[in-house]
Design a protein around this motif. Sequence first.
Motif, PDB file in Angstrom:
ATOM      1  N   ASP B  20     -17.971  -1.599  -0.508  1.00 19.99           N
ATOM      2  CA  ASP B  20     -16.495  -1.457  -0.456  1.00 19.99           C
ATOM      3  C   ASP B  20     -15.844  -2.015  -1.859  1.00 19.99           C
ATOM      4  O   ASP B  20     -16.548  -2.527  -2.545  1.00 19.99           O
ATOM      5  CB  ASP B  20     -15.772  -2.123   0.785  1.00 19.99           C
ATOM      6  CG  ASP B  20     -16.336  -3.736   0.795  1.00 19.99           C
ATOM      7  OD1 ASP B  20     -15.960  -4.608  -0.253  1.00 19.99           O
ATOM      8  OD2 ASP B  20     -17.066  -3.916   1.597  1.00 19.99           O
ATOM      9  N   ASP B  22     -13.757  -4.336  -2.382  1.00 19.97           N
ATOM     10  CA  ASP B  22     -13.714  -5.894  -2.249  1.00 19.97           C
ATOM     11  C   ASP B  22     -14.853  -6.517  -2.944  1.00 19.97           C
ATOM     12  O   ASP B  22     -14.841  -7.621  -3.353  1.00 19.97           O
ATOM     13  CB  ASP B  22     -13.428  -6.438  -0.826  1.00 19.97           C
ATOM     14  CG  ASP B  22     -12.069  -6.438  -0.581  1.00 19.97           C
ATOM     15  OD1 ASP B  22     -11.405  -5.272  -0.162  1.00 19.97           O
ATOM     16  OD2 ASP B  22     -11.417  -7.469  -0.569  1.00 19.97           O
ATOM     17  N   CYS B  88     -15.616   2.385  -0.956  1.00 16.20           N
ATOM     18  CA  CYS B  88     -14.501   2.457   0.459  1.00 16.20           C
ATOM     19  C   CYS B  88     -13.490   1.372   0.560  1.00 16.20           C
ATOM     20  O   CYS B  88     -13.581   0.262  -0.227  1.00 16.20           O
ATOM     21  CB  CYS B  88     -15.221   2.778   1.590  1.00 16.20           C
ATOM     22  SG  CYS B  88     -16.364   1.108   2.048  1.00 16.20           S
ATOM     23  N   GLY B  89     -12.471   1.346   1.083  1.00 15.91           N
ATOM     24  CA  GLY B  89     -11.734   0.233   1.283  1.00 15.91           C
ATOM     25  C   GLY B  89     -10.395   0.362   0.232  1.00 15.91           C
ATOM     26  O   GLY B  89      -9.945   1.444   0.006  1.00 15.91           O
ATOM     27  N   SER B  90     -10.021  -0.836  -0.266  1.00 18.07           N
ATOM     28  CA  SER B  90      -8.748  -0.746  -1.171  1.00 18.07           C
ATOM     29  C   SER B  90      -8.614   0.149  -2.411  1.00 18.07           C
ATOM     30  O   SER B  90      -9.916   0.786  -2.709  1.00 18.07           O
ATOM     31  CB  SER B  90      -8.827  -2.322  -1.600  1.00 18.07           C
ATOM     32  OG  SER B  90      -8.014  -2.514  -2.784  1.00 18.07           O
ATOM     33  N   SER B  91      -7.424   0.672  -2.775  1.00 17.41           N
ATOM     34  CA  SER B  91      -7.296   1.842  -3.715  1.00 17.41           C
ATOM     35  C   SER B  91      -7.346   0.810  -5.197  1.00 17.41           C
ATOM     36  O   SER B  91      -7.358   1.353  -6.108  1.00 17.41           O
ATOM     37  CB  SER B  91      -5.985   2.111  -3.514  1.00 17.41           C
ATOM     38  OG  SER B  91      -5.069   0.945  -3.725  1.00 17.41           O
ATOM     39  N   ARG B  92      -7.903  -0.400  -5.252  1.00 13.22           N
ATOM     40  CA  ARG B  92      -7.737  -0.918  -6.637  1.00 13.22           C
ATOM     41  C   ARG B  92      -8.500  -0.243  -7.642  1.00 13.22           C
ATOM     42  O   ARG B  92      -9.824   0.012  -7.484  1.00 13.22           O
ATOM     43  CB  ARG B  92      -8.456  -2.498  -6.263  1.00 13.22           C
ATOM     44  CG  ARG B  92      -9.870  -2.908  -5.764  1.00 13.22           C
ATOM     45  CD  ARG B  92      -9.934  -4.109  -5.429  1.00 13.22           C
ATOM     46  NE  ARG B  92      -9.460  -4.387  -4.050  1.00 13.22           N
ATOM     47  CZ  ARG B  92      -9.677  -5.499  -3.596  1.00 13.22           C
ATOM     48  NH1 ARG B  92     -10.765  -6.232  -3.915  1.00 13.22           N
ATOM     49  NH2 ARG B  92      -8.963  -5.967  -2.354  1.00 13.22           N
ATOM     50  N   ALA B 113     -15.769   7.359  -1.096  1.00 10.35           N
ATOM     51  CA  ALA B 113     -14.240   7.216  -0.389  1.00 10.35           C
ATOM     52  C   ALA B 113     -13.774   7.980  -1.488  1.00 10.35           C
ATOM     53  O   ALA B 113     -13.691   7.911  -2.773  1.00 10.35           O
ATOM     54  CB  ALA B 113     -13.770   5.712  -0.265  1.00 10.35           C
ATOM     55  N   ILE B 115     -10.042   7.737  -2.621  1.00  5.01           N
ATOM     56  CA  ILE B 115      -9.486   6.928  -3.675  1.00  5.01           C
ATOM     57  C   ILE B 115     -10.340   6.368  -4.949  1.00  5.01           C
ATOM     58  O   ILE B 115     -10.048   6.717  -6.127  1.00  5.01           O
ATOM     59  CB  ILE B 115      -8.457   5.954  -3.231  1.00  5.01           C
ATOM     60  CG1 ILE B 115      -7.663   6.395  -1.943  1.00  5.01           C
ATOM     61  CG2 ILE B 115      -7.731   5.348  -4.224  1.00  5.01           C
ATOM     62  CD1 ILE B 115      -6.834   5.229  -1.054  1.00  5.01           C
TER      63      ILE B 115
END
Lengths: 472, 215
Positions: B20, B22, B88-92, B113, B115
């Motif tokens: 991810d 993060d 995956c996860g946050s769009s950062r 992912a 994004i």
Amino acid sequence: MSARTLYDKLWDDHVVAQRDDGSSLLYIDRHIVHEVTSPQAFEGLRLAGRKPWRADSVIATPDHNVPTTAKERASGVEGIEDPISKIQVKTLDDNCDELGIVEFKINDPRQGIVHVVGPETGGCLPGMTIVCGDSHTSTNGALGALSFGIGTSEVEHVLATQCIIAKKMKNMLVKVDGTLGEGVTAKDVVLAIIGEIGTAGGTGYAIEFGGEVFRAMSMEGRLTVCNMAIEAGARAGMVAVDDITIEYVNGRSFAPKGEQWHKAVDNWRKLQSDADAVFDRIVEIDGSSIKPQVSWGTSPEMVLPIDGFVPDPNTEKDQVKAGGIRRALDYMGLAAGQAITDIKVDRVFIGSCTNSRIEDIRAAAQIVKGRKKAANVKEAIVVPGSGAVKKQAEEEGLHKIFIAADLEWREPGCSMCLAMNADKLGDGEHCASTSNRNFEGRQGYGGRTHLVSPAMAAAAAIAGHFVDVREF
Amino acid sequence: MKSFTEHTGVVAPMDRANVDTDLIIPKQFLKSIKRTGFGPNLFDELRYLDKGEPGRDNSTRPINPEFPLNFARYKGASILLARENFGCGSSREHAPWALEEFGIRAVIAPSYADIFYNNCFKNGLLPIVLDEKIVSSLFKSMYDQVGYKITIDLQQQSVIANGEKFAFEIDEFRKHCLLNGFDDISLTLQEAEKIKIYEQQRRTEKPWLFGAVKA
């Protein structure tokens, strides 16, 4: 015209130009901005000598970095103790002031988590395309909108052009029929879905949540479900418009009024998939069989019903998956075969864009009413999603119930969901959290997150370990 | 944006599924208002044995000797080999910024992912999708040979490894932008007239979508 899904309709309605390679220029109606993913976009705009295409389509509010204690909030942005966080929040203020963008600043009564503020102000409406530099933008799809998260370069692109370059995703229908049992909430439904299809199950798809369970679900429940579409890999989640949607939107500050309202409603009523629309994938789940859920690992798909037992990597044949389970058990400090109800909780977090709306706060208050936090729980914080939620909860006296139960009542913000402010887990601490991600280190270095519903988090705060809220 | 045409580089592993964003760049570093400075904190929680904070001198921090990117054999790696659902996860977008600054030019994985995949292209970083079996065979070759290198030819859409060519798919528009290092805002603004016409029509048909928000 052939039968179309809700997603097809929203997509078609926003295509400005179709390109030969299959990508489209898609018009964006609403752009929500927060302090973390926007500074580099504003800087890029400035360096290129560009102005926002339509500044009045943007709503900004700081949420990720803001402190949640009344003391640190008292003197606004100047009172933020972390100097780096302060600069980031100030930068958002400066950018919005300079470009004439409406911002609900740190102590504005409308400030809050972007995905709570958007729907509750009526800034986000059915039929809109909505973007934000935040993956949980999928939340707004609950209104019957096409809403998804974007990166910072795309934030700059939308500011400059009011459009995004996108390729159409595939259609997935997640159909949950039946009736939810007592104590089973929207959060449990979406966690069960992710447990079923996996965190990459929705990659490349826009998910429509359909079936009896979602039709009967409140708007706030639908917002919770769509919020976590991204945890199933789908950039966008959505629910068709019905009376519940219309009733929710009616009267909100930025919702249309008078004659405009009636025209809009007539239009919004069409925002549903045609009966014979074709989906690329359909997943069906029996809602009646869903139990309260608790995540045990370091990915939202590592989730079990409350009466479950932590899995054994030795029984997993896929070596990549077995390795993932082993690493998760090690990180989480759990043993294979351990009962979920035997996991002790060190901290409790009730909040985040997933579960910080008034219904969530009410559900948690109902559980803790007249009880006390367990002695082994070091801290349990309740963080409302916005100033409006906080005000409503206080009018109902809910804050007093939490305080009497030794839970803390905080100021609105993202808080411990991602621990960019002072609210975080210590190394090795287990947290019953109503947030959306249980990734390693997400809630603090070495922190161990267990994703649950607000009622389940509240029950864990009282019991000191996970318990079945249905027997509580 | 940096262009990407052909590249040959040392391959390093990130041998786990569902990595991810993060994990790629922890949140405390997202407080920066700049686009640069994230490279030293790429995979911070895996790379170092202590907790990283923005503004700290990373050169004096204890290195995790068990994390592959710290191994001498992967020094100077510019191609990251990964497993399914990478990013995956946050769009950062800080995740591709950190990878790019660390020196990674391409990632090879069975899936990404959405994004993250999209964000890579905005930063001259090429995310390549190859079949899971091919990715597994590349992992094996990489573990077997110290200094294992792969060549990527974007024009030809091929990964050249072990004397074999593996074709990969990529959208024409993204390929075009990456090959030329084009910034897509200026490309979109070439269609400004179309945007204005669409907007004008919408204002008439659905005026409620243009109700200005008020301070």
